[in-house]
Design an enzyme around this catalytic site. Structure first.
Site, PDB file in Angstrom:
ATOM      1  N   LYS A 194      85.739  61.608  64.666  1.00  0.00           N
ATOM      2  CA  LYS A 194      84.447  61.963  65.839  1.00  0.00           C
ATOM      3  C   LYS A 194      85.246  63.077  66.774  1.00  0.00           C
ATOM      4  O   LYS A 194      85.293  63.716  66.984  1.00  0.00           O
ATOM      5  CB  LYS A 194      85.135  60.593  66.604  1.00  0.00           C
ATOM      6  CG  LYS A 194      85.083  59.574  65.298  1.00  0.00           C
ATOM      7  CD  LYS A 194      83.495  58.719  65.552  1.00  0.00           C
ATOM      8  CE  LYS A 194      83.227  58.208  64.500  1.00  0.00           C
ATOM      9  NZ  LYS A 194      83.646  56.405  64.835  1.00  0.00           N
TER      10      LYS A 194
HETATM   11  C1  LIG Z   1      83.541  54.964  64.203  1.00  0.00           C
HETATM   12  C2  LIG Z   1      82.170  54.201  64.156  1.00  0.00           C
HETATM   13  C3  LIG Z   1      83.177  53.204  64.742  1.00  0.00           C
HETATM   14  C4  LIG Z   1      84.743  52.538  64.307  1.00  0.00           C
HETATM   15  O1  LIG Z   1      85.662  53.032  64.660  1.00  0.00           O
HETATM   16  P1  LIG Z   1      87.002  53.236  64.060  1.00  0.00           P
HETATM   17  O2  LIG Z   1      87.981  53.747  65.006  1.00  0.00           O
HETATM   18  O3  LIG Z   1      86.960  53.431  62.958  1.00  0.00           O
HETATM   19  O4  LIG Z   1      87.868  51.610  63.533  1.00  0.00           O
HETATM   20  C5  LIG Z   1      82.451  51.763  64.545  1.00  0.00           C
HETATM   21  N1  LIG Z   1      81.588  52.085  65.989  1.00  0.00           N
HETATM   22  C6  LIG Z   1      80.992  53.434  65.062  1.00  0.00           C
HETATM   23  C7  LIG Z   1      79.755  53.165  66.217  1.00  0.00           C
HETATM   24  C8  LIG Z   1      81.651  54.457  64.851  1.00  0.00           C
HETATM   25  O5  LIG Z   1      80.724  55.103  64.494  1.00  0.00           O
END
Ligand SMILES: *Cc1c(COP(=O)(O)O)cnc(C)c1O
Length: 394
Positions: A194
């Site tokens: 991210k």
């Molecule tokens: C990465 C992601 C999540 C989950 O995030 P985590 O921190 O891995 O739990 C949820 N929604 C979207 C759209 C994502 O890209």
């Protein structure tokens, strides 16, 4: 030396990893400092990260958690959703969005996306609202803010909760207002790929002090607020369990990364915008669909750069193109096969991909290209060369 015509753009031992995070010396020093301090659990660095994040998002409260999934889950639990309540979300998302709704006890309902923006379409949402609808859970896909005007109107008209999945949208704003602040809760991810990373991690923001405190408690076994302080030098303090909580607190080790990642977030955004524009220029004449233009009234977080591959136009299928990228030494992603493509949801809810045609088509045509700040200009050129080469071959 004469290079064979089909030499890959990058050699096997130089594979460009998709979504590789940039970790600076500041993060490394802070982690070491944290280790040496002896306090590696939830403590002062988490508190500082929460404060800094809340300030960055112009939100009153922030609660650091172990993931965005946990933030989504706990925000729905704290909203008191019950069995039979419906939560409307997008079919073009990571499975965690839908799983969190299921784990909160509510029933997920999908509303198709707009084909250009790839975001949930308020008109489709309107058609899915019933007397059981309690919440709308939009995802700002790729970092592009959803149509918040349309969604907020529906929320007010039908007295619904609004919970934003901002996993892609840390830096995004819509008409100047930061994503995650339009409704009750905004949920963020610091997963390794991210825009801000803590290894694993997440954050919830809210303007509701009571909700923030309840969610903090729910994330740490249901133990009364500030239980982490109980071993500090101010003497032993009893804690009391006020909820059957979960275990999804963030640790100071993770916050050590997040503090410095957040300090750099705007500089990284500028770099990703630069890469984004290079891609736009380089691919404008190719038979691919590029991301829609970003209107002046919104700020895109530039989390994912997606191309759509229409086999009729390019002469190669999306799945063959995925293989071709691997052969060229370029790591790519798919965000996402639409939710109804997965067997669990088909079996549990009877969902069919064809019922959400825009999400289905995008999910079957999309490829995400590398967009990490770690990319050098040479890396970006390699991606561009690979795309051109694969399209030319057709
Ligand atoms: C990465 C992601 C999540 C989950 O995030 P985590 O921190 O891995 O739990 C949820 N929604 C979207 C759209 C994502 O890209």
């Amino acid at each position: 030396m004469h290079m064979p015509q089909d030499a890959p753009v990058r050699s096997k031992d130089n594979f460009l990893v998709f979504g590789s995070p940039y970790i600076g010396e500041e993060e490394i020093d802070e982690v070491v400092n944290c280790l040496r301090s002896g306090w590696i659990g939830t403590g002062p660095k988490v508190a500082k990260f929460e404060n800094n994040f809340a300030r960055y998002k112009q939100s009153q409260y922030a609660v650091a958690l172990s993931s965005c999934t946990a933030a989504l889950h706990l925000s729905m639990l704290a909203s008191g959703l019950k069995s039979g309540d419906e939560v409307i979300t997008t079919p073009l998302t990571f499975c965690a969005t839908v799983n969190a709704i299921i784990h909160s006890g509510a029933t997920p309902v999908l509303a198709d996306v707009c084909s250009e923006t790839m975001n949930i379409d308020p008109e489709q949402v309107r058609k899915k609202i019933t007397s059981r609808t309690r919440a709308i859970l939009p995802v700002h896909f790729a970092g592009r803010p959803c149509d918040m005007g349309g969604l907020v109107e529906l929320v007010q008209e039908h007295n619904l909760l609004l919970i934003e999945d901002c996993a892609h949208a840390i830096e995004s704003t819509w008409r100047g207002k930061p994503t995650g602040t339009f409704g009750q809760y905004g949920c963020f991810s610091f997963y390794a790929t991210k825009n801000v990373v803590t290894g694993e991690g997440g954050m919830l923001i809210t303007s509701d002090e009571h909700a923030a405190s309840r969610i903090k408690t729910l994330g740490l076994h249901g133990m009364s607020k500030d239980a982490w302080k109980r071993f500090s030098d101010s003497g032993y303090k009893h804690y009391f369990v006020t909820d059957a909580g979960f275990k999804c607190n963030m640790t100071d080790l993770q916050a050590s990364l997040g503090l410095h990642q957040l300090e750099r977030v705007e500089r990284c955004w500028v770099r990703r915008q630069e890469i984004w524009e290079k891609y736009n220029d380089a691919f404008s004449a190719l038979p691919l669909t590029l991301p829609a233009d970003v209107p002046d009234y919104m700020r895109h977080a530039y989390h994912l750069y997606t191309i759509l591959v229409d086999e009729e136009r390019v002469g190669i299928s999306r799945d063959k193109m995925l293989g071709a990228f691997t052969e060229e030494g370029i790591g790519v992603g798919v965000h996402y096969l639409s939710i109804p493509e997965h067997p669990f949801y088909q079996q549990t809810f009877g969902w069919r991909p064809e019922d959400y045609p825009n999400a289905m088509r995008i999910g079957r045509q999309t490829i995400s290209l590398p967009l990490s700040v770690k990319l050098t200009d040479d890396d970006v050129n390699d991606v561009i060369c690979a795309v051109r080469k694969i399209c030319r071959r057709g």
